[in-house]
Design a protein around this motif. Structure first.
Motif, PDB file in Angstrom:
ATOM      1  N   GLY A 161      -0.376  12.151   5.142  1.00 19.01           N
ATOM      2  CA  GLY A 161       1.061  11.983   5.005  1.00 19.01           C
ATOM      3  C   GLY A 161       1.364  11.024   3.860  1.00 19.01           C
ATOM      4  N   ASP A 162       2.641  10.963   3.484  1.00 17.69           N
ATOM      5  CA  ASP A 162       3.091  10.095   2.390  1.00 17.69           C
ATOM      6  C   ASP A 162       3.879   8.912   2.948  1.00 17.69           C
ATOM      7  N   GLY A 163       3.853   7.788   2.243  1.00 15.07           N
ATOM      8  CA  GLY A 163       4.635   6.628   2.683  1.00 15.07           C
ATOM      9  C   GLY A 163       4.171   5.359   1.986  1.00 15.07           C
ATOM     10  N   ALA A 164       4.846   4.270   2.277  1.00 12.92           N
ATOM     11  CA  ALA A 164       4.484   2.983   1.673  1.00 12.92           C
ATOM     12  C   ALA A 164       4.841   1.839   2.615  1.00 12.92           C
ATOM     13  N   GLY A 165       4.055   0.785   2.555  1.00 11.97           N
ATOM     14  CA  GLY A 165       4.328  -0.417   3.341  1.00 11.97           C
ATOM     15  C   GLY A 165       4.021  -1.642   2.492  1.00 11.97           C
ATOM     16  N   ALA A 166       4.631  -2.769   2.851  1.00 15.44           N
ATOM     17  CA  ALA A 166       4.424  -3.978   2.045  1.00 15.44           C
ATOM     18  C   ALA A 166       4.556  -5.221   2.909  1.00 15.44           C
ATOM     19  N   VAL A 167       3.897  -6.282   2.471  1.00 18.52           N
ATOM     20  CA  VAL A 167       4.066  -7.586   3.125  1.00 18.52           C
ATOM     21  C   VAL A 167       4.294  -8.647   2.053  1.00 18.52           C
ATOM     22  N   VAL A 168       5.071  -9.667   2.425  1.00 15.59           N
ATOM     23  CA  VAL A 168       5.184 -10.864   1.585  1.00 15.59           C
ATOM     24  C   VAL A 168       4.286 -11.914   2.219  1.00 15.59           C
ATOM     25  N   VAL A 169       3.398 -12.491   1.419  1.00 16.09           N
ATOM     26  CA  VAL A 169       2.534 -13.560   1.942  1.00 16.09           C
ATOM     27  C   VAL A 169       2.782 -14.842   1.162  1.00 16.09           C
ATOM     28  N   GLU A 170       2.591 -15.949   1.866  1.00 19.18           N
ATOM     29  CA  GLU A 170       2.802 -17.255   1.255  1.00 19.18           C
ATOM     30  C   GLU A 170       1.692 -18.192   1.683  1.00 19.18           C
ATOM     31  N   LYS A 171       1.413 -19.150   0.834  1.00 19.39           N
ATOM     32  CA  LYS A 171       0.422 -20.190   1.157  1.00 19.39           C
ATOM     33  C   LYS A 171       0.811 -20.895   2.455  1.00 19.39           C
ATOM     34  N   CYS A 172      -0.183 -21.165   3.317  1.00 25.45           N
ATOM     35  CA  CYS A 172       0.111 -21.918   4.537  1.00 25.45           C
ATOM     36  C   CYS A 172      -1.052 -22.869   4.825  1.00 25.45           C
TER      37      CYS A 172
ATOM     38  N   GLY B 279       0.875  -1.171   0.000  1.00 25.50           N
ATOM     39  CA  GLY B 279       0.000   0.000   0.000  1.00 25.50           C
ATOM     40  C   GLY B 279       0.906   1.212   0.000  1.00 25.50           C
ATOM     41  N   GLY B 280       0.707   2.109  -0.931  1.00 26.40           N
ATOM     42  CA  GLY B 280       1.588   3.293  -0.995  1.00 26.40           C
ATOM     43  C   GLY B 280       0.803   4.529  -1.382  1.00 26.40           C
ATOM     44  N   GLU B 281       1.217   5.666  -0.853  1.00 26.36           N
ATOM     45  CA  GLU B 281       0.545   6.921  -1.205  1.00 26.36           C
ATOM     46  C   GLU B 281       1.526   8.088  -1.202  1.00 26.36           C
ATOM     47  N   VAL B 282       1.354   8.980  -2.181  1.00 25.67           N
ATOM     48  CA  VAL B 282       1.943  10.319  -2.065  1.00 25.67           C
ATOM     49  C   VAL B 282       0.743  11.273  -2.146  1.00 25.67           C
ATOM     50  N   LEU B 283       0.031  11.348  -1.038  1.00 26.07           N
ATOM     51  CA  LEU B 283      -1.206  12.133  -0.971  1.00 26.07           C
ATOM     52  C   LEU B 283      -0.932  13.620  -1.028  1.00 26.07           C
ATOM     53  N   SER B 284       0.323  13.996  -0.717  1.00 26.14           N
ATOM     54  CA  SER B 284       0.644  15.435  -0.666  1.00 26.14           C
ATOM     55  C   SER B 284       0.416  16.108  -2.007  1.00 26.14           C
ATOM     56  N   LYS B 285       0.359  15.335  -3.099  1.00 26.71           N
ATOM     57  CA  LYS B 285       0.125  15.984  -4.390  1.00 26.71           C
ATOM     58  C   LYS B 285      -1.363  16.108  -4.732  1.00 26.71           C
ATOM     59  N   ILE B 286      -2.237  15.475  -3.951  1.00 21.15           N
ATOM     60  CA  ILE B 286      -3.679  15.641  -4.223  1.00 21.15           C
ATOM     61  C   ILE B 286      -4.384  16.376  -3.079  1.00 21.15           C
ATOM     62  N   VAL B 287      -3.582  16.891  -2.148  1.00 22.95           N
ATOM     63  CA  VAL B 287      -4.138  17.645  -1.025  1.00 22.95           C
ATOM     64  C   VAL B 287      -4.039  19.145  -1.324  1.00 22.95           C
ATOM     65  N   ASP B 288      -5.088  19.867  -0.984  1.00 22.56           N
ATOM     66  CA  ASP B 288      -5.082  21.327  -1.141  1.00 22.56           C
ATOM     67  C   ASP B 288      -4.370  21.932   0.063  1.00 22.56           C
TER      68      ASP B 288
ATOM     69  N   VAL C  36       3.025   9.869  11.787  1.00 18.50           N
ATOM     70  CA  VAL C  36       2.986   9.746  10.318  1.00 18.50           C
ATOM     71  C   VAL C  36       1.703  10.266   9.671  1.00 18.50           C
ATOM     72  N   GLY C  37       0.694  10.655  10.452  1.00 16.37           N
ATOM     73  CA  GLY C  37      -0.571  11.124   9.884  1.00 16.37           C
ATOM     74  C   GLY C  37      -1.334  10.000   9.199  1.00 16.37           C
ATOM     75  N   ASN C  38      -2.296  10.409   8.382  1.00 14.39           N
ATOM     76  CA  ASN C  38      -3.127   9.442   7.656  1.00 14.39           C
ATOM     77  C   ASN C  38      -2.504   9.174   6.286  1.00 14.39           C
ATOM     78  N   MET C  39      -2.007   7.958   6.081  1.00 12.09           N
ATOM     79  CA  MET C  39      -1.351   7.610   4.816  1.00 12.09           C
ATOM     80  C   MET C  39      -2.230   6.711   3.964  1.00 12.09           C
TER      81      MET C  39
END
Ligand code: ACO
Length: 321
Positions: free
Chosen positions: A157-168, A137-146, A276-279
């Motif tokens: 706020g801007d930022g990104a996070g990620a997960v690796v998932v595998e079958k279990c 999930g990633g956002e650079v919301l600062s460019k669509i905020v007034d 970090v605010g709302n990303m």
């Protein structure tokens, strides 16, 4: 069969913007922002792109999981603030990290985006189509905020996070629910380009985020406890058995309202929105990564993830870590 998170990663822009910094831009105060939202600062891009932040988060998640990019079969990026209409961010990230074998595409469910993408990965694995996925999930919301609108520019706020998932075969995602209410879409929206072709030229209403904050607030405090209860009922898990509620980080008062309705102690609701605010779609995976790296996620723990936002969209899932 299910999916298990085997690695997490996140990336934030270098520039931290405090409430005091915002006092110089709009008529507001640190006190007002902290009291109404719980936010003290956020990270804002001064050059980092959505693709670069998301690629960094994905590489950290792969490293944390001990997996190679070329082994990933599905790469999903949840976002509502891409730099480019085409190609999608997921394809830009694929190229940057070398996930050459993955099917890559974006998914937009605003602040519920990461959760919906995780559910999508679950469905593919459950169907036997893929064995693993990289979900970001990633956002650079600062460019669509007034940045002249004090009602919205203080929140995001801007930022990104990620997960690796595998079958279990055991544990992992135990159940999920997701809902959409398009009829109430106008309470939080951002228009894209206006219709402009040789036959018509319509002016754009606004290129920035428009939000009815009170409506969003009321929606979140009403629907999120209900959707969490729904997924708990589905999985047969009680509120008191949940170790952590990893919620979308929009507003401290929203989180407190949800905890109160669920009759759950606030100390089971970790927060990082103060820093970090709302990303939007990055909020849940960034918080998950911070908890993981702090050693707060132990095997066997029961987590509830819940996202809510524009659409309106909302959902929740239960994970056995
Ligand atoms: N600083 C100072 N005053 C402000 C500010 C500000 N930054 N923003 C608004 N005000 C003023 C308003 O102008 C208004 O003044 P008035 O009474 O003279 O008209 C007063 O403060 C109250 O405004 P409200 O909008 O009623 O304030 P409220 O208590 O509802 O707080 C807020 C506003 C923080 C936006 C709140 O409604 C909220 O958090 N809503 C949820 C928003 C949200 O989380 N959105 C994203 C979720 S979904 C997603 O993540 C995409």
């Amino acid at each position: 069969m299910s999916i298990k998170v085997i690695g997490t990663g996140s990336a934030l822009p270098k520039k931290q913007v405090t409430n005091q910094d915002l006092e110089k831009l709009v008529e507001t105060s640190d006190e007002w922002i902290r009291e109404r939202t719980g936010i003290s600062s956020r990270y804002i891009s001064t050059g980092e792109t959505l693709a670069s932040l998301t690629a960094d988060a994905c590489e950290r998640a792969l490293e944390n999981a001990g997996r190679r990019a070329e082994d990933i079969e599905l790469l999903l990026v949840a976002t509502c603030s891409p730099e480019r209409e085409i190609p999608c961010v997921a394809c830009q990230v694929q190229s940057a990290i070398g996930a050459d074998c993955a099917a890559a595409y974006d998914l937009n469910a605003a602040c519920s985006g990461f959760l919906f993408a995780l559910n999508t990965a679950y469905a593919y694995v459950e169907a036997g189509i893929y064995q693993n996925a990289l979900v970001a999930g990633g956002e650079v919301l600062s460019k669509i905020v007034d940045w002249t609108d004090r009602g919205t520019c203080i929140l995001f706020g801007d930022g990104a996070g990620a997960v690796v998932v595998e079958k279990c075969e055991q544990g992992g995602v135990l159940g999920f629910v997701q809902h959409s209410d398009g009829a109430r879409g106008d309470v939080l929206r951002c228009d894209s380009r206006a219709l402009k072709n040789p036959y018509v030229d319509r002016p754009m209403e606004t290129e920035f985020v428009l939000m009815d904050g009170r409506q969003v607030f009321a929606f979140a405090v009403r629907q999120v406890p209900a959707v969490i209860q729904e997924v708990l009922d589905q999985t047969g898990i009680k509120v008191e058995d949940v170790d952590l509620f990893v919620l979308h980080q929009a507003n401290q008062r929203i989180i407190e309202g949800i905890a109160k309705k669920l009759k759950a102690d606030l100390d089971r609701f970790p927060v990082n929105l103060d820093r970090v605010g709302n990303m939007s779609s990055a909020a849940i995976p960034v918080l998950l990564d911070e908890l993981n790296r702090q050693g707060r996620l132990k095997p066997g723990m029961k987590l509830v993830l819940s996202g809510f936002g524009a659409g309106l969209t909302y959902g929740a899932c239960v994970i056995e870590w």
